[in-house]
Design an enzyme around this catalytic site. Structure first.
Site, mmCIF file in Angstrom:
data_model
loop_
_atom_site.group_PDB
_atom_site.id
_atom_site.type_symbol
_atom_site.label_atom_id
_atom_site.label_comp_id
_atom_site.label_asym_id
_atom_site.label_seq_id
_atom_site.Cartn_x
_atom_site.Cartn_y
_atom_site.Cartn_z
ATOM 1 N N GLY A 11 0.845 -1.201 0.000
ATOM 2 C CA GLY A 11 0.000 0.000 0.000
ATOM 3 C C GLY A 11 0.876 1.246 0.000
ATOM 4 N N ARG A 72 0.812 -5.010 -5.321
ATOM 5 C CA ARG A 72 0.925 -6.211 -4.497
ATOM 6 C C ARG A 72 1.127 -7.341 -5.505
ATOM 7 N NH1 ARG A 72 -3.090 -3.341 -0.858
ATOM 8 N NH2 ARG A 72 -1.821 -2.906 0.958
ATOM 9 N N ASP A 103 5.404 -4.367 6.117
ATOM 10 C CA ASP A 103 5.995 -5.635 6.580
ATOM 11 C C ASP A 103 6.030 -6.704 5.495
ATOM 12 O OD1 ASP A 103 3.241 -5.819 6.690
ATOM 13 O OD2 ASP A 103 3.187 -6.972 8.549
ATOM 14 N N THR A 125 4.479 2.886 5.238
ATOM 15 C CA THR A 125 3.093 2.451 5.449
ATOM 16 C C THR A 125 2.410 3.399 6.424
ATOM 17 O OG1 THR A 125 1.675 0.752 6.474
ATOM 18 C CG2 THR A 125 3.969 0.741 7.152
ATOM 19 N N ASP A 127 0.227 2.506 8.447
ATOM 20 C CA ASP A 127 -0.287 1.726 9.591
ATOM 21 C C ASP A 127 0.549 1.824 10.874
ATOM 22 O OD1 ASP A 127 -2.285 0.857 7.890
ATOM 23 O OD2 ASP A 127 -1.247 -0.997 7.342
ATOM 24 N N ASP A 129 2.755 -0.200 11.844
ATOM 25 C CA ASP A 129 2.631 -1.545 12.428
ATOM 26 C C ASP A 129 3.962 -2.300 12.497
ATOM 27 O OD1 ASP A 129 2.850 -1.745 9.690
ATOM 28 O OD2 ASP A 129 1.240 -3.205 9.436
ATOM 29 N N ARG A 171 -5.069 -1.694 9.285
ATOM 30 C CA ARG A 171 -4.986 -3.161 9.163
ATOM 31 C C ARG A 171 -5.188 -3.795 10.521
ATOM 32 N NH1 ARG A 171 -0.397 -5.577 5.127
ATOM 33 N NH2 ARG A 171 -1.561 -5.100 3.246
HETATM 34 P P1 ADP Z 1 2.897 -4.159 2.698
HETATM 35 O O1 ADP Z 1 4.309 -4.158 2.238
HETATM 36 O O2 ADP Z 1 2.258 -2.810 2.638
HETATM 37 O O3 ADP Z 1 2.734 -4.856 4.036
HETATM 38 P P2 ADP Z 1 1.843 -6.531 1.349
HETATM 39 O O4 ADP Z 1 1.739 -7.353 2.590
HETATM 40 O O5 ADP Z 1 0.712 -6.588 0.401
HETATM 41 O O6 ADP Z 1 2.029 -4.982 1.641
HETATM 42 O O7 ADP Z 1 3.176 -6.962 0.608
HETATM 43 C C1 ADP Z 1 3.607 -6.275 -0.541
HETATM 44 C C2 ADP Z 1 4.296 -7.207 -1.474
HETATM 45 O O8 ADP Z 1 5.483 -7.725 -0.863
HETATM 46 C C3 ADP Z 1 3.533 -8.454 -1.881
HETATM 47 O O9 ADP Z 1 2.575 -8.213 -2.862
HETATM 48 C C4 ADP Z 1 4.657 -9.326 -2.402
HETATM 49 O O10 ADP Z 1 5.053 -8.934 -3.696
HETATM 50 C C5 ADP Z 1 5.781 -9.008 -1.411
HETATM 51 N N1 ADP Z 1 5.792 -10.022 -0.340
HETATM 52 C C6 ADP Z 1 4.974 -10.119 0.719
HETATM 53 N N2 ADP Z 1 5.262 -11.201 1.475
HETATM 54 C C7 ADP Z 1 6.287 -11.833 0.863
HETATM 55 C C8 ADP Z 1 7.046 -13.016 1.118
HETATM 56 N N3 ADP Z 1 6.795 -13.799 2.172
HETATM 57 N N4 ADP Z 1 8.012 -13.329 0.242
HETATM 58 C C9 ADP Z 1 8.289 -12.566 -0.833
HETATM 59 N N5 ADP Z 1 7.607 -11.446 -1.119
HETATM 60 C C10 ADP Z 1 6.630 -11.063 -0.306
HETATM 61 O O1 F6P Z 2 -1.549 -1.046 4.734
HETATM 62 C C1 F6P Z 2 -2.131 0.171 4.410
HETATM 63 C C2 F6P Z 2 -3.627 0.046 4.262
HETATM 64 O O2 F6P Z 2 -4.151 1.309 3.914
HETATM 65 C C3 F6P Z 2 -4.359 -0.512 5.480
HETATM 66 O O3 F6P Z 2 -4.540 0.435 6.500
HETATM 67 C C4 F6P Z 2 -5.644 -0.987 4.848
HETATM 68 O O4 F6P Z 2 -6.211 -2.048 5.613
HETATM 69 C C5 F6P Z 2 -5.181 -1.499 3.504
HETATM 70 O O5 F6P Z 2 -3.930 -0.881 3.230
HETATM 71 C C6 F6P Z 2 -6.135 -1.190 2.370
HETATM 72 O O6 F6P Z 2 -5.618 -1.773 1.230
HETATM 73 P P1 F6P Z 2 -6.146 -1.431 -0.236
HETATM 74 O O7 F6P Z 2 -5.601 -0.086 -0.609
HETATM 75 O O8 F6P Z 2 -5.601 -2.515 -1.075
HETATM 76 O O9 F6P Z 2 -7.641 -1.400 -0.162
#
Ligand code: ADP
Ligand code: F6P
Length: 320
Positions: A11, A72, A103, A125, A127, A129, A171
């Protein structure tokens, strides 16, 4: 180290552009070639990569979103997708990568580091978090956006003697609700880290009314209740006070980053380059007591985020 790449993933958050700018300009300053990888890890798989120069990051420090776009990317999590990414990295001659994301993105960065690519993780982010850092890039702006909304809602709400539920993002983390709740003088803060009692929330509204309060603000973190509309109804029925729900949604993800987020992003971006120049890898950048810190990215990911009880308790006391 001669060539590095920068990407934004997951995000988006306000301040990501300021971070990209800092990485690009610091990298160029120290004589590195810098490329921008588009759409997060997807750009690594597809080879969607462009050369960055000083002008590529002009006029972006004040802009929300990310000029590199974000995504993502499920494919990157697969063995095949990861291999494709490594191949692209090799073809483009990229030796180091700065990953700006949450994360999930840090897990991707950790994998790249283990595969021998010098990798830095910047916490981007809203969040807040990630436990290893006091603040993530974008959190401060999001909290200010919520505060702006609380102010507007208070105006109209006091004209009508209403109670308001304001649902915020986060989140599984209650920090946006917690910080905006304290700073916005909310009567109740409902967060995933703590159980809540609807009767307690109603009692606060009624106590406030009997003391002459014109309105009540309840900050609700997303995901705590299954249906915020039902909560709205229940509070209205139990208190007899008209209650309105506002779901703030993606308004919290955009907007011009605050000075705090611009500074945080710039400082972390600069530090990431400094570490890459020292041949370091697998580091997560953070801030602790106004000092930019770095730690092992695996350790950073493994840390469990804890609720700031002091803030919660203070918000409770100040709202009585
Ligand atoms: P954020 O980074 O905001 O927490 P996501 O959890 O959607 O968002 O993760 C973002 C991207 O990071 C995922 O779409 C993927 O490409 C990569 N990613 C997440 N988890 C893993 C993992 N365990 N191994 C490799 N890539 C990952
Ligand atoms: O991680 C950032 C965040 O905005 C969260 O607070 C929320 O739950 C989520 O992403 C929303 O994701 P999307 O933009 O894919 O709807």
């Amino acid at each position: 180290m001669q060539k590095i790449g920068v990407l934004t993933s997951g995000g988006d958050s306000p301040g990501m552009n300021a971070a990209i700018r800092a990485v690009v300009r610091s990298g160029l300053y120290f004589g590195l070639e810098v490329v921008g990888i588009k759409n997060g890890f997807q750009g690594l798989i597809k080879g969607d990569i462009e050369v960055m120069n000083s002008r590529s990051v002009a006029d972006i420090i004040q802009r929300g979103g990310t000029i590199l776009k974000t995504a993502r990317c499920e494919e990157f999590k697969t063995e095949e997708g990861f291999k494709k990414a490594l191949n692209v990295i090799k073809i483009f001659g990229i030796e180091g990568i700065v990953v700006i994301g949450g994360d999930g993105s840090f897990n991707g960065a950790e994998k790249l580091s283990k595969a021998g690519i010098a990798t830095m993780g910047l916490p981007g982010t809203i969040d807040n978090d990630l436990a290893y850092t006091d603040y993530t890039i974008g959190f401060n702006t999001a909290v200010n956006t919520v505060l702006y909304a609380i102010g507007n809602i208070r105006d109209t709400s006091s004209s009508h003697d209403r109670a308001n539920i304001i649902e915020v993002m986060g989140r599984r983390c209650g920090d946006i609700a917690l910080y905006a709740g304290l700073a916005g003088g909310a009567e109740s803060i409902i967060i995933p880290e703590l159980n809540f009692s609807i009767d307690e929330v109603c009692k606060k509204i009624l106590q406030g009314k009997s003391r002459g309060k014109l309105q009540s603000i309840i900050i609700l973190a997303e995901g705590v209740v299954e249906n915020a509309r039902s909560l709205e109804k229940e509070i209205e029925e139990k208190t007899g006070i008209e209650t309105k729900l506002t779901i703030l949604g993606h308004i919290q993800r955009g907007g011009s980053p605050t000075a705090f987020d611009r500074l945080l992003a710039s400082r972390m971006g600069g530090k990431a380059i400094e570490l890459l120049m020292q041949k370091k890898s697998g580091r997560a950048l953070g801030i602790k007591g106004n000092k930019i810190i770095d730690m092992d990215i695996s350790e950073a990911i493994a840390m469990k985020k804890e609720l700031n009880n002091e803030i919660y308790e203070l918000a409770r006391i100040l709202s009585t």
